[in-house]
Motif scaffolding. Structure first.
Motif, PDB file in Angstrom:
ATOM      1  N   UNK A 231      64.592  18.370  63.559  1.00 37.99           N
ATOM      2  CA  UNK A 231      63.400  17.908  64.278  1.00 37.99           C
ATOM      3  C   UNK A 231      63.647  16.528  64.883  1.00 37.99           C
ATOM      4  N   UNK A 232      64.340  15.674  64.142  1.00 41.61           N
ATOM      5  CA  UNK A 232      64.639  14.337  64.648  1.00 41.61           C
ATOM      6  C   UNK A 232      65.547  14.384  65.869  1.00 41.61           C
ATOM      7  N   UNK A 233      66.565  15.250  65.847  1.00 44.10           N
ATOM      8  CA  UNK A 233      67.505  15.341  66.968  1.00 44.10           C
ATOM      9  C   UNK A 233      66.853  15.999  68.184  1.00 44.10           C
ATOM     10  N   UNK A 234      66.004  17.000  67.951  1.00 38.63           N
ATOM     11  CA  UNK A 234      65.314  17.650  69.067  1.00 38.63           C
ATOM     12  C   UNK A 234      64.307  16.686  69.697  1.00 38.63           C
ATOM     13  N   UNK A 235      63.708  15.832  68.877  1.00 39.65           N
ATOM     14  CA  UNK A 235      62.786  14.830  69.401  1.00 39.65           C
ATOM     15  C   UNK A 235      63.500  13.863  70.339  1.00 39.65           C
ATOM     16  N   UNK A 236      64.745  13.511  70.031  1.00 42.39           N
ATOM     17  CA  UNK A 236      65.526  12.642  70.905  1.00 42.39           C
ATOM     18  C   UNK A 236      65.829  13.302  72.240  1.00 42.39           C
ATOM     19  N   UNK A 237      65.950  14.629  72.246  1.00 44.30           N
ATOM     20  CA  UNK A 237      66.238  15.342  73.500  1.00 44.30           C
ATOM     21  C   UNK A 237      65.013  15.438  74.397  1.00 44.30           C
ATOM     22  N   UNK A 238      63.817  15.244  73.837  1.00 40.49           N
ATOM     23  CA  UNK A 238      62.600  15.256  74.648  1.00 40.49           C
ATOM     24  C   UNK A 238      61.881  16.579  74.676  1.00 40.49           C
ATOM     25  N   UNK A 239      61.974  17.348  73.610  1.00 35.16           N
ATOM     26  CA  UNK A 239      61.307  18.649  73.565  1.00 35.16           C
ATOM     27  C   UNK A 239      59.856  18.477  73.107  1.00 35.16           C
ATOM     28  N   UNK A 240      58.891  19.069  73.840  1.00 37.99           N
ATOM     29  CA  UNK A 240      57.488  18.975  73.387  1.00 37.99           C
ATOM     30  C   UNK A 240      57.285  19.816  72.144  1.00 37.99           C
ATOM     31  N   UNK A 241      56.371  19.474  71.208  1.00 36.40           N
ATOM     32  CA  UNK A 241      55.451  18.327  71.263  1.00 36.40           C
ATOM     33  C   UNK A 241      55.945  17.132  70.462  1.00 36.40           C
ATOM     34  N   UNK A 246      56.942  12.356  74.780  1.00 37.15           N
ATOM     35  CA  UNK A 246      55.870  11.564  75.371  1.00 37.15           C
ATOM     36  C   UNK A 246      56.361  10.549  76.411  1.00 37.15           C
ATOM     37  N   UNK A 247      57.360   9.665  76.117  1.00 33.04           N
ATOM     38  CA  UNK A 247      57.815   8.729  77.163  1.00 33.04           C
ATOM     39  C   UNK A 247      58.462   9.425  78.348  1.00 33.04           C
ATOM     40  N   UNK A 248      59.172  10.539  78.085  1.00 28.01           N
ATOM     41  CA  UNK A 248      59.813  11.266  79.184  1.00 28.01           C
ATOM     42  C   UNK A 248      58.765  11.873  80.116  1.00 28.01           C
ATOM     43  N   UNK A 249      57.670  12.364  79.550  1.00 26.51           N
ATOM     44  CA  UNK A 249      56.595  12.915  80.382  1.00 26.51           C
ATOM     45  C   UNK A 249      55.972  11.820  81.233  1.00 26.51           C
ATOM     46  N   UNK A 250      55.760  10.630  80.653  1.00 27.54           N
ATOM     47  CA  UNK A 250      55.177   9.506  81.379  1.00 27.54           C
ATOM     48  C   UNK A 250      56.088   9.057  82.529  1.00 27.54           C
ATOM     49  N   UNK A 251      57.403   8.980  82.263  1.00 28.83           N
ATOM     50  CA  UNK A 251      58.358   8.560  83.296  1.00 28.83           C
ATOM     51  C   UNK A 251      58.418   9.587  84.417  1.00 28.83           C
ATOM     52  N   UNK A 252      58.469  10.882  84.060  1.00 30.72           N
ATOM     53  CA  UNK A 252      58.513  11.947  85.067  1.00 30.72           C
ATOM     54  C   UNK A 252      57.278  11.931  85.958  1.00 30.72           C
ATOM     55  N   UNK A 253      56.148  11.669  85.348  1.00 39.02           N
ATOM     56  CA  UNK A 253      54.885  11.648  86.087  1.00 39.02           C
ATOM     57  C   UNK A 253      54.899  10.586  87.182  1.00 39.02           C
ATOM     58  N   UNK A 254      55.510   9.439  86.875  1.00 38.44           N
ATOM     59  CA  UNK A 254      55.567   8.345  87.846  1.00 38.44           C
ATOM     60  C   UNK A 254      56.761   8.459  88.802  1.00 38.44           C
ATOM     61  N   UNK A 312      52.397  15.100  70.714  1.00 37.76           N
ATOM     62  CA  UNK A 312      51.311  15.917  71.258  1.00 37.76           C
ATOM     63  C   UNK A 312      50.002  15.131  71.282  1.00 37.76           C
ATOM     64  N   UNK A 313      49.769  14.327  70.246  1.00 36.74           N
ATOM     65  CA  UNK A 313      48.552  13.508  70.188  1.00 36.74           C
ATOM     66  C   UNK A 313      48.529  12.494  71.321  1.00 36.74           C
ATOM     67  N   UNK A 314      49.674  11.818  71.552  1.00 32.51           N
ATOM     68  CA  UNK A 314      49.765  10.869  72.657  1.00 32.51           C
ATOM     69  C   UNK A 314      49.558  11.566  73.994  1.00 32.51           C
ATOM     70  N   UNK A 315      50.147  12.765  74.105  1.00 31.80           N
ATOM     71  CA  UNK A 315      50.032  13.525  75.350  1.00 31.80           C
ATOM     72  C   UNK A 315      48.574  13.843  75.683  1.00 31.80           C
TER      73      UNK A 315
END
Length: 321
Positions: A231-241, A246-254, A312-315
């Motif tokens: 879970x920790x390694x998948x979180x680093x890759x940017x897999x939801x949720x 969360x930061x990758x989604x914010x950067x992509x949005x902008x 997911x909560x931040x999202x």
């Protein structure tokens, strides 16, 4: 890393020089701060004879990149040529960060470092070039080198079995995200960098406590420990949720407002990265060993899994400004 007074002093110098780069308005002052930063990092990583060779490699690469940066500054001030100084500056910063195609030195260096030094190499030492690129280089000039790092670093990760190499390739893949978050805003950069550093700290702390150097060593652990690491390694890759999403989604949005090409490349690289992480870790989760396992309650930390699922909560709660 034994935190004696000498290493504490060098660590404070590292942090101070990074702050100096962040607050400086002079190119020469920035360059001097980077040199002090490099010299203060060398005693921290030098422990054994084997590391003395690696520290010399680090010193040569960093000195070469600093000289290239100084040359670009002199060319910009004194010589009237059609050569754009930004090209040389970008080249020097790519060498400093260890981005593709100048990545081989950082892969071999990270393999010899301790886990805590790897954490510093992935976070504090990447800060200075990340702060300089958006201030001095045009966005269009960064397209090709950043796209190379985004696309090829996850693919190269598939060929290796060493955990330190996997994390170093992950650092190369995450560097363009940090750079482009700085292009968007300083708040975005601080938020994404803080989350990335926190995820690295959790992962490397586990690797150090379990004494894991290769992927096949994870097979010997119990199922809950494997799940925690996965879970920790998948979180680093940017897999939801996960938290890393969360930061990758914010950067992509902008980034859609700045360049569609970069945002598309980021999306493709995230898909490739998540797929390769799942491919690497699925075999680790499925395989079992006949070696007897002793389950200790302290080996499994429910809080870390809960933290990783807070993305997911931040999202749902927050929006990019």
């Amino acid at each position: 890393m034994l935190m004696n007074s000498t290493k504490m002093m060098f660590l404070m110098i590292l942090i101070t020089t990074t702050i100096m780069v962040y607050s400086s308005s002079s190119f020469m002052m920035t360059w001097m701060s980077m040199e002090i930063n490099m010299i203060s990092f060398l005693p921290i990583i030098t422990k054994t004879k084997k590391m003395k060779d690696q520290s010399m490699k680090y010193f040569i690469i960093q000195s070469l990149s600093s000289l290239t940066m100084l040359l670009s500054m002199i060319m910009n001030l004194k010589i009237k040529t059609p050569i754009n100084f930004e090209n040389l500056l970008m080249l020097s910063l790519m060498m400093k960060m260890g981005m593709i195609p100048f990545h081989m030195w950082i892969i071999s260096l990270m393999e010899k470092l301790t886990w805590m030094n790897c954490l510093m190499m992935n976070t504090i030492q990447k800060l200075t070039p990340t702060l300089i690129i958006p201030q001095m280089i045009n966005l269009k000039l960064t397209l090709m080198p950043m796209m190379l790092s985004l696309l090829f670093a996850p693919i190269m990760m598939l060929k290796t079995n060493s955990m330190k190499k996997i994390i170093s390739y992950s650092s190369i893949y995450n560097s363009p995200w940090m750079v482009y978050s700085m292009f968007i805003s300083k708040k975005m950069f601080l938020m994404s960098f803080s989350i990335y550093m926190f995820l690295n700290l959790m992962l490397m702390k586990k690797m150090k406590s379990y004494n894991i150097m290769f992927l096949n060593q994870i097979t010997e652990k119990n199922l809950l420990t494997k799940l925690n690491l996965t879970i920790n390694m998948i979180s680093m890759s940017g897999m939801p949720p996960m938290l890393g999403f969360f930061p990758k989604w914010m950067i992509l949005n902008k980034m859609n407002d700045l360049s569609y090409l970069i945002s598309m490349t980021m999306m493709i690289s995230t898909i490739i990265s998540t797929f390769i992480y799942m491919k690497i870790l699925s075999s680790t989760l499925m395989n079992q060993t006949t070696k007897k396992k002793f389950f200790k309650k302290k080996d499994f930390n429910e809080l870390e899994i809960m933290i990783n699922f807070t993305g997911l909560t931040y999202f749902l709660m927050l929006k990019p400004n």
